[in-house]
Each structure stands twice: as C-alpha cells, then as structure tokens.
Write an enzyme that holds these catalytic residues in place. Structure first.
Site, PDB file in Angstrom:
ATOM      1  N   ASP A  37      25.863 -40.040 -53.424  1.00 42.15           N
ATOM      2  CA  ASP A  37      24.988 -41.216 -53.579  1.00 42.15           C
ATOM      3  C   ASP A  37      25.776 -42.457 -53.975  1.00 42.15           C
ATOM      4  OD1 ASP A  37      22.875 -38.909 -55.299  1.00 42.15           O
ATOM      5  OD2 ASP A  37      22.781 -39.442 -53.174  1.00 42.15           O
ATOM      6  N   GLU A  79      14.308 -42.328 -48.439  1.00 45.67           N
ATOM      7  CA  GLU A  79      14.789 -42.601 -49.808  1.00 45.67           C
ATOM      8  C   GLU A  79      16.067 -43.429 -49.726  1.00 45.67           C
ATOM      9  OE1 GLU A  79      15.369 -38.616 -51.219  1.00 45.67           O
ATOM     10  OE2 GLU A  79      16.749 -38.133 -49.612  1.00 45.67           O
TER      11      GLU A  79
HETATM   12  C1  6LW Z   1      19.178 -38.733 -54.687  1.00 46.79           C
HETATM   13  C2  6LW Z   1      18.277 -38.774 -53.484  1.00 46.79           C
HETATM   14  C3  6LW Z   1      18.465 -37.399 -52.951  1.00 46.79           C
HETATM   15  O1  6LW Z   1      18.697 -39.544 -55.712  1.00 46.79           O
HETATM   16  O2  6LW Z   1      19.025 -36.587 -53.854  1.00 46.79           O
HETATM   17  O3  6LW Z   1      18.165 -35.731 -51.445  1.00 46.79           O
HETATM   18  C4  6LW Z   1      19.117 -37.273 -55.084  1.00 46.79           C
HETATM   19  N1  6LW Z   1      18.119 -37.033 -51.815  1.00 46.79           N
HETATM   20  O4  6LW Z   1      18.629 -39.774 -52.554  1.00 46.79           O
HETATM   21  C5  6LW Z   1      20.301 -36.812 -55.855  1.00 46.79           C
HETATM   22  O5  6LW Z   1      21.464 -36.900 -55.076  1.00 46.79           O
END
Ligand code: 6LW
Length: 507
Positions: free
Chosen positions: A14, A176
C-alpha cells in the site's frame, strides 16, 4: 539505465508517495507492527532510504490485542501548505485519523481523529486551497460500495461538506485505495479493484471537477497482471507522482510467488512496493502497462545508496529503522542499555502464539535467498523460558529455533506452528555458553542450524516457505525474521542477550 523491481522488497504494501521539490517521500502500511507507518526518502523513486516512522508513541498507535494483519492499513502521504500529512486507518479501533509533521523525519503530531468511516483514506488539495478526503465505503454492507469524498478541514479533521459517493469503479470487487490528481484540465480518480490478491487491478476515471461526476477510462484497468503469466502478480493499490522532469510514475504493491511443484503459487514475503512509468494517451488517459523485474529508468536521476551492512550490531541507542516490535512493546521487554553492545530481551508471559506483545524485535524478509544468524547469550532459569530466532508470519504460523529449558536441562529446539499444528520437531541438550542460531532460505525452504563456539555448525531441521505464505496463512503481511524471548505464561527470570543479527543475501 535500468532499475530492479520491487524497489522496496519485503512486506511494504500500500505505498503512498509524494514529491517536495527534488525529494520523494513514501509511506507503507504496517499492521500490527510497532512503530507504525514506515517512511522512506529518495531522490530518484528507485533507491529508498528508511528515515523512520510516523507513529512512534503509544498515544499515536494503540495496537494492544490487535490480531495479525489488522492495525495500520493503507496510508496516504501528502505535502499540503508546507506540511506533511499522513491519513490512515487503525483497524484495532476501526477509526481513521491523520497526523502531520513539518518534516518527513518527524516528529509527527498526535492523531487528529476523523469522523470518517471505511478504510484507505486519501487527501487532495485543489488549486483553490480546498482539501478533499476520499476513501472507500460500503464493504460492511451499510451503504453502496464505492469511493466516497468530502471536503475536510485539516486542522480539526472536521468535514466541510457532506460525504458523498463519487464513483463505484468498473465493477471489480472491493473498490478501494482512492487517490485524486490534477493534470491539465482534468481531475483523475485512481482506485484499486478486484481485491489485493491475483485479481488486483488499478482503474481510473476523470472529471472537470474534483468531486465529479467521473467518467471511467475507456481502457481500464490501466494496470493488472491478473491475466499475465508473470513472476509479478497482484499488482494494484497504486499512487502516482509527477517527477521533477514532468514525467509521471506509479508506485504500487505486487507479490512475487515462489512456484511450488504441484501446489500452485505461494508468496511468503508479502506484498512489496514496485515502480513503473506512467504514459499518457493523446486523449489524456494514463497507462501503466506490464511490470517487469527490470525496467528502464528513463530520465530518473539514479543515485545508488550505500549497501546496508549485512551485520546489525546492537550497539546503538535505538534500533535501526528496519526493526519493529510486535504491537506496542511491553515496558522492560527490550533494551539496548541493559548490556551495552547487546540487545536484551526479557521474556514476558506473552508468546508468539498470542495476539499480544511478546518480547520481539524483527525485520522483514526481503529476499528469497538469504542467510540469517544471531549470537545469543541466554541461560534459562526455569522450564518455559525460551529465546531465539523466529520466522514469523502470524501468531498461528511461525517457525523458530531457540534455546529452552525442560526438566532442568538447557536445550536447543526447533518448533513449527502451522495453523492448528504445533510441534517441537527437534531437541538437543546444550552446554552452557553463547550459541549461534541461524537459517538459510531459498524460495522453497528454510533450513536451520546452530553452532556452539569452537564446534562445527549443526544442521537442525527446516520447513517449507509455502506453509508460511499468504495463500496458506492468509493475512496482509509477509514474514518477519525476529529475535524473541518468552516465559510462556510468566515473566522470565533470565534475560536473553543478542549480540548481532546477520542478514546476508545469497546469489
Ligand atoms: C488496504 C486495502 C486492502 O488498506 O488491504 O485488500 C488493506 N485491500 O487497500 C491492507 O493492505
């Protein structure tokens, strides 16, 4: 000139990047590890130097009781009106917050808690000085799934406009990781979709306004390895940055699965940070394209950094930045002062099997092929006291070679925990005195060894990497190589002293 991917190997997922003049700064998620939000500096986007962490105080970061892979999720790092801002989510409290600092090296502020739900918060400053927060929502089933946005007051964290759904993505699951950019007359909204596994992708939409309405890019996804037979998989969760020379680049997470014969793909080093160039179509859409382990650095002003020492001597006043504790370290559980030149760990009741805070100091495994060793001085005084070297994926998945005590006998043992399977596989009586504990890793196996001074090295079992992989163990993190001590339910009377830790990459 070319560069190698990942630019930040090991469990650094991330990534979020920003540029201030000729300097680049990057932050990653940190989950249950303390301190939190590791920070890096670079002058070329390729060579990154650890400069510390943003969350270094218990008042900023409460991870007490946090299960593995919860804690600090994806951050966004931005430089706004002369200040650095980090906005992120502590899943241990399921709350979003921001911290700020005048320089990236810190000190960072106390949290400004936000009345903002969801995860993956991001900040964007428009030319007129308004600041927008965006993030994902709906994955709890409480509202439509998608990307939400509002205007925010950075000083107080207060929302200055209603939180509104601005884009639902292209239909992939889990939209996301949103980030907003301005280029020319367009505001670009970049997101991750498909989930952070093998279906991961980056999609983008644009608008003439920062709050939309957004039109999806006609050639989405602009980055995905979901249909590629590549050694790099799960590429997604990107952040873009305009380089000093006006070219655009993307940092994003990816994984490097180690193929396991007849057992599919398994990655045990977690999601790592990769870099790739961004090109723009004539009609103003970004493209990232396929990512390779070696890529053309274009006009990046590559500056190689001094190679890290293979031996970490514990002779400083603080731990090197690459070392972390498991959750908030318990007072008195570790010290560099108790025995100058040694890292002293005092075994606590908590063990590596607990979502708690055993005495633990560890670093990420960053290479498939490496040799790790430590010199340990530990004379357990009672049964249950142990200290050693662990390959740690989570409280339910870890291997360790350690010194223990049973029925009045000091011994060295190899123990593996794989989910509900927990077994001491080897034990051997030990004479008193310092002991070298180590492991050699390749893409498929860990092989352990120990050595008493003046004696030949002794092989001491091993275990498959795949059984500590995310495909096996789940979660969002990669394996850590940790020094630990525990009293297995009570505080150890004997302390464990580690002289150094070797981390040697083997070609
Ligand atoms: C992150 C989100 C995700 O905040 O996992 O699977 C979380 N997506 O974007 C942790 O890496």
């Amino acid at each position: 000139m070319s560069y190698r991917n990942p630019v930040l190997p090991g469990s650094y997922p991330d990534p979020s990047v920003c540029r201030v003049g000729d300097d680049y700064y990057l932050a990653c998620s940190s989950f249950e590890f303390f301190p939190g939000l590791p920070l890096f500096h670079s002058r070329d986007l390729v060579n990154w130097r650890a400069i510390g962490h943003a969350l270094t105080r218990d008042s900023q970061l409460d991870l007490h009781g946090c299960k593995s892979s919860l804690g600090i999720f994806a951050p966004t790092l931005r430089h706004i009106a002369g200040r650095f801002y980090l906005v992120t989510t502590n899943l241990n409290k399921f709350r979003n917050f921001l911290v700020w600092a005048d320089q990236a090296e810190g000190p960072w502020s106390e949290p400004v808690w936000l009345d903002w739900p969801g995860i993956d918060p991001s900040l964007f400053e428009s030319e007129d000085g308004r600041v927008f927060i965006s993030g994902n929502g709906g994955f709890l089933g409480d509202e439509p799934v998608g990307i939400y946005q509002a205007e925010i007051d950075l000083a107080t964290g207060a929302l200055l406009s209603p939180r509104q759904l601005v884009w639902t993505g292209t239909g992939g699951k889990a939209p996301e990781g949103p980030h907003l950019y301005k280029r020319g007359g367009w505001y670009y909204l970049l997101i991750a979709e498909g989930g952070t596994e093998y279906g991961h992708m980056v999609t983008v939409a644009r608008s003439t306004q920062p709050h939309g309405p957004f039109e999806a890019c006609p050639h989405n996804p602009i980055l995905s390895h979901r249909s590629l037979d590549s050694p790099i998989q799960a590429t997604g969760h990107a952040d873009l940055v305009e380089a000093v020379d006006g070219n655009w680049w993307a940092v994003f997470l990816g994984i490097r699965p180690a193929p396991v014969r007849f057992a599919g793909q398994h990655h045990h080093m977690g999601r790592e940070t990769f870099l790739a160039p961004v090109t723009w179509t004539t009609d103003g859409w970004p493209r990232i394209g396929q990512v390779f382990e070696t890529m053309d650095a274009g006009d990046l002003p590559l500056q190689s950094l001094k190679a890290p020492a293979t031996r970490t001597e514990f002779n400083g006043t603080d731990l090197p930045h690459q070392f972390n504790h498991l959750r908030n370290p318990q007072p008195g559980s570790w010290s560099l002062q108790t025995r100058p030149g040694w890292l002293t760990l005092q075994g606590q009741p908590d063990t590596l099997d607990d979502p708690a805070a055993p005495a633990f100091v560890g670093r990420r495994q960053q290479h498939f092929d490496c040799e790790v060793a430590t010199l340990l001085d530990f004379e357990p005084a009672a049964d249950g006291e142990e200290a050693g070297l662990t390959v740690f994926k989570s409280e339910r998945f870890h291997y360790e070679i350690a010194i223990g005590h049973r029925a009045g006998q000091r011994l060295v043992f190899l123990r593996r925990r794989i989910g509900s399977l927990w077994k001491v596989e080897l034990e051997r009586p030990l004479p008193h005195g310092e002991l070298l504990l180590g492991l050699r890793a390749d893409a498929q196996h860990y092989r352990f060894f120990f050595q008493t001074p003046g004696e030949p090295e002794q092989e001491f079992g091993g275990g498959e990497c795949a059984l500590l992989s995310t495909e096996t163990a789940g979660g969002f993190t990669g394996v850590y190589l940790g020094l630990y001590a525990t009293g297995n339910g009570r505080r150890s009377t004997a302390s464990a002293a580690f002289k150094w830790l070797d981390y040697i990459t083997t070609p």
